[in-house]
Scaffold this motif. Structure first.
Motif, mmCIF file in Angstrom:
data_model
loop_
_atom_site.group_PDB
_atom_site.id
_atom_site.type_symbol
_atom_site.label_atom_id
_atom_site.label_comp_id
_atom_site.label_asym_id
_atom_site.label_seq_id
_atom_site.Cartn_x
_atom_site.Cartn_y
_atom_site.Cartn_z
ATOM 1 N N GLU A 161 -1.028 -7.565 5.638
ATOM 2 C CA GLU A 161 0.156 -7.928 6.585
ATOM 3 C C GLU A 161 0.886 -6.698 6.896
ATOM 4 O OE1 GLU A 161 3.580 -10.831 7.080
ATOM 5 O OE2 GLU A 161 2.453 -10.824 5.297
ATOM 6 N N ILE A 162 1.005 -6.330 8.009
ATOM 7 C CA ILE A 162 1.865 -5.156 8.396
ATOM 8 C C ILE A 162 3.208 -5.912 8.747
ATOM 9 C CG2 ILE A 162 2.471 -3.696 10.058
ATOM 10 C CD1 ILE A 162 -0.640 -3.095 10.491
ATOM 11 N N ARG A 163 4.155 -5.436 7.928
ATOM 12 C CA ARG A 163 5.718 -5.924 8.255
ATOM 13 C C ARG A 163 6.329 -4.694 8.582
ATOM 14 N NH1 ARG A 163 6.435 -8.645 2.053
ATOM 15 N NH2 ARG A 163 4.067 -10.094 2.201
ATOM 16 N N VAL A 164 6.726 -4.807 10.087
ATOM 17 C CA VAL A 164 7.307 -3.688 10.704
ATOM 18 C C VAL A 164 8.744 -3.263 10.039
ATOM 19 C CG1 VAL A 164 8.074 -2.588 12.866
ATOM 20 C CG2 VAL A 164 5.980 -4.102 12.743
ATOM 21 N N GLY A 165 8.746 -2.181 9.649
ATOM 22 C CA GLY A 165 9.959 -1.823 8.864
ATOM 23 C C GLY A 165 9.880 -1.949 7.424
ATOM 24 N N SER A 166 8.838 -2.556 6.976
ATOM 25 C CA SER A 166 9.078 -2.689 5.354
ATOM 26 C C SER A 166 7.744 -2.271 4.631
ATOM 27 C CB SER A 166 8.935 -4.372 5.145
ATOM 28 O OG SER A 166 9.921 -4.741 5.667
ATOM 29 N N GLY A 167 6.647 -2.221 5.445
ATOM 30 C CA GLY A 167 5.494 -1.543 4.934
ATOM 31 C C GLY A 167 4.124 -2.393 4.937
ATOM 32 N N LEU A 200 0.834 -1.125 0.016
ATOM 33 C CA LEU A 200 0.240 0.066 -0.130
ATOM 34 C C LEU A 200 0.744 1.297 0.032
ATOM 35 C CD1 LEU A 200 -2.903 -0.641 2.441
ATOM 36 C CD2 LEU A 200 -2.954 -1.014 0.102
ATOM 37 N N PRO A 201 0.345 2.410 -0.284
ATOM 38 C CA PRO A 201 1.008 3.653 -0.518
ATOM 39 C C PRO A 201 1.564 3.875 0.860
ATOM 40 C CG PRO A 201 -0.850 3.821 -1.823
ATOM 41 C CD PRO A 201 -0.999 2.566 -1.073
ATOM 42 N N PRO A 202 2.750 4.492 1.256
ATOM 43 C CA PRO A 202 3.036 4.819 2.712
ATOM 44 C C PRO A 202 2.160 5.724 3.290
ATOM 45 C CG PRO A 202 4.974 5.379 0.911
ATOM 46 C CD PRO A 202 3.754 5.100 0.312
ATOM 47 N N GLU A 203 2.054 5.808 4.505
ATOM 48 C CA GLU A 203 1.204 6.471 5.444
ATOM 49 C C GLU A 203 1.056 7.881 5.279
ATOM 50 O OE1 GLU A 203 3.158 6.635 9.849
ATOM 51 O OE2 GLU A 203 2.134 4.805 9.439
ATOM 52 N N ARG A 204 2.605 8.293 5.218
ATOM 53 C CA ARG A 204 2.626 9.816 4.799
ATOM 54 C C ARG A 204 1.924 10.214 3.640
ATOM 55 N NH1 ARG A 204 6.416 13.296 7.028
ATOM 56 N NH2 ARG A 204 7.618 11.534 7.832
ATOM 57 N N GLU A 205 2.154 9.504 2.357
ATOM 58 C CA GLU A 205 1.418 9.850 1.181
ATOM 59 C C GLU A 205 -0.140 9.687 1.314
ATOM 60 O OE1 GLU A 205 0.912 7.598 -3.480
ATOM 61 O OE2 GLU A 205 2.876 7.497 -2.036
ATOM 62 N N LEU A 206 -0.727 8.581 2.114
ATOM 63 C CA LEU A 206 -2.194 8.423 2.328
ATOM 64 C C LEU A 206 -2.773 9.683 3.227
ATOM 65 C CD1 LEU A 206 -2.212 4.691 3.139
ATOM 66 C CD2 LEU A 206 -3.406 5.845 0.958
ATOM 67 N N ALA A 207 -2.001 10.042 4.257
ATOM 68 C CA ALA A 207 -2.143 11.101 4.944
ATOM 69 C C ALA A 207 -2.592 12.443 4.302
ATOM 70 C CB ALA A 207 -1.273 11.364 6.227
ATOM 71 N N SER A 208 -1.563 12.450 3.614
ATOM 72 C CA SER A 208 -1.403 13.975 2.618
ATOM 73 C C SER A 208 -2.714 13.912 1.644
ATOM 74 C CB SER A 208 -0.014 13.996 1.885
ATOM 75 O OG SER A 208 -0.116 15.142 1.032
ATOM 76 N N GLN A 240 7.720 1.649 12.918
ATOM 77 C CA GLN A 240 8.034 1.580 11.350
ATOM 78 C C GLN A 240 6.956 0.747 10.504
ATOM 79 O OE1 GLN A 240 10.151 4.156 9.992
ATOM 80 N NE2 GLN A 240 10.073 4.828 12.154
ATOM 81 N N LEU A 241 5.837 1.178 10.303
ATOM 82 C CA LEU A 241 4.635 0.572 9.472
ATOM 83 C C LEU A 241 5.257 0.471 8.050
ATOM 84 C CD1 LEU A 241 1.502 1.084 11.255
ATOM 85 C CD2 LEU A 241 3.246 -0.455 11.815
ATOM 86 N N LEU A 269 -5.615 12.281 1.866
ATOM 87 C CA LEU A 269 -6.851 12.421 2.319
ATOM 88 C C LEU A 269 -6.896 13.397 3.300
ATOM 89 C CD1 LEU A 269 -6.791 8.177 3.245
ATOM 90 C CD2 LEU A 269 -8.371 9.573 1.636
ATOM 91 N N SER A 270 -5.867 14.059 3.510
ATOM 92 C CA SER A 270 -5.936 15.444 4.267
ATOM 93 C C SER A 270 -6.301 14.911 5.877
ATOM 94 C CB SER A 270 -6.899 16.220 3.622
ATOM 95 O OG SER A 270 -6.647 16.733 2.531
ATOM 96 N N VAL A 271 -5.818 13.867 6.227
ATOM 97 C CA VAL A 271 -6.118 13.524 7.762
ATOM 98 C C VAL A 271 -4.655 13.283 8.029
ATOM 99 C CG1 VAL A 271 -8.074 12.344 7.151
ATOM 100 C CG2 VAL A 271 -6.130 10.941 6.980
ATOM 101 N N SER A 272 -4.803 12.893 9.628
ATOM 102 C CA SER A 272 -3.238 12.846 10.137
ATOM 103 C C SER A 272 -2.692 11.493 9.890
ATOM 104 C CB SER A 272 -3.617 12.816 11.853
ATOM 105 O OG SER A 272 -4.205 11.656 12.204
ATOM 106 N N ARG A 273 -1.460 11.477 10.117
ATOM 107 C CA ARG A 273 -0.827 9.799 10.140
ATOM 108 C C ARG A 273 -1.460 9.036 10.923
ATOM 109 N NH1 ARG A 273 5.485 10.756 9.559
ATOM 110 N NH2 ARG A 273 5.269 8.397 9.342
ATOM 111 N N THR A 274 -1.826 9.589 12.316
ATOM 112 C CA THR A 274 -2.342 8.662 13.133
ATOM 113 C C THR A 274 -3.658 7.853 12.656
ATOM 114 O OG1 THR A 274 -1.597 10.039 15.210
ATOM 115 C CG2 THR A 274 -3.190 8.599 15.461
#
Length: 240
Positions: free
Chosen positions: A72-78, A41-49, A239-240, A51-56
């Motif tokens: 599947e969340i692979r911590v450090g990979s995505g 999936l796109p990085p969370e920073r990109e999704l947040a930008s 690091q998701l 969708l105009s929502v917080s990274r949280t």
């Protein structure tokens, strides 16, 4: 591939949490094949930008997707889309819709427990302060016994709420701690468990306890807020 649009927020149910809105939209896109098995999936920073929502909010949506068995969340990979053969009874219609998010729990705790600490510094009896201190001793002795450590941790906060002398605030704190039993909280919190983090919690508790002993309400309130802020930082440090 159709871009992820902030329109998803415009057509959501009025009372629906934002992380649920985003999770629902992403889940539908996965089901429709816009995100295929094995795709990141796109990085969370990109999704947040986008969708105009917080990274949280994005991070909580991703946690919901994982609990739905779609990614599947692979911590450090995505975050990667799972194949149909390994998905776990995905339910696109309701991604954790009735669950309080970790950020809501921490935000509420920061507000309410700061006040209970403030009041406890002015109202607690000497015996109550001693009892609160004993919880820290138990936590130290249970550093490698996580269930016992967690019980002492919870008791520390509950005793402070009780010592505030406000029964309604005490009930609020009890309710907030019950929210830690939700799947969203457990999924996040389990990833932050470490001996180092438990030692930091003990250190934070000592600062709170010293402020209570010295009858310094402002210091007790600030120390409690700082303690909860540390927990929030751990959420961001993953690091998701």
């Amino acid at each position: 591939m159709k871009p992820i649009s902030s329109n998803v927020l415009d057509k959501a149910e009025p009372d629906e949490r934002r992380y649920v809105q985003i999770a629902r939209d992403l889940a539908q896109r996965i089901t429709d094949g816009e995100f295929v098995a094995g795709q990141r999936l796109p990085p969370e920073r990109e999704l947040a930008s986008t969708l105009s929502v917080s990274r949280t909010t994005v991070r909580e949506a991703v946690l919901a997707l994982e609990l739905m068995g779609l990614v599947e969340i692979r911590v450090g990979s995505g975050v990667f889309v799972l194949g149909d053969n390994v998905r776990q009874n995905a339910t696109v219609a309701s991604p954790a819709a009735d669950e309080t998010s970790p950020s809501e729990i921490l935000e509420s705790r920061r507000l309410i427990e700061a006040q209970t600490a403030y009041l406890a510094a002015t109202r607690a009896s000497d015996a109550e302060i001693v009892q609160i201190g004993r919880c820290i001793e138990t936590m130290e002795s249970a550093l490698d016994d996580v269930p016992r450590f967690d019980r002492a941790d919870a008791e520390f906060h509950h005793l402070i709420a009780k010592a505030s002398g406000n029964r309604l605030l005490e009930q609020f704190v009890g309710h907030l701690w019950q929210q830690r039993n939700t799947t969203m909280w457990i999924r996040w919190y389990d990833q932050t468990r470490s001996t180092a983090n438990r030692r930091r919690s003990i250190s934070d508790h000592r600062v709170i306890h010293r402020a209570l002993e010295r009858r310094l309400p402002e210091a007790a309130s600030t120390a409690m807020q700082g303690h909860i802020d540390v927990m929030e930082e751990r959420f961001f440090d993953l690091q998701l």
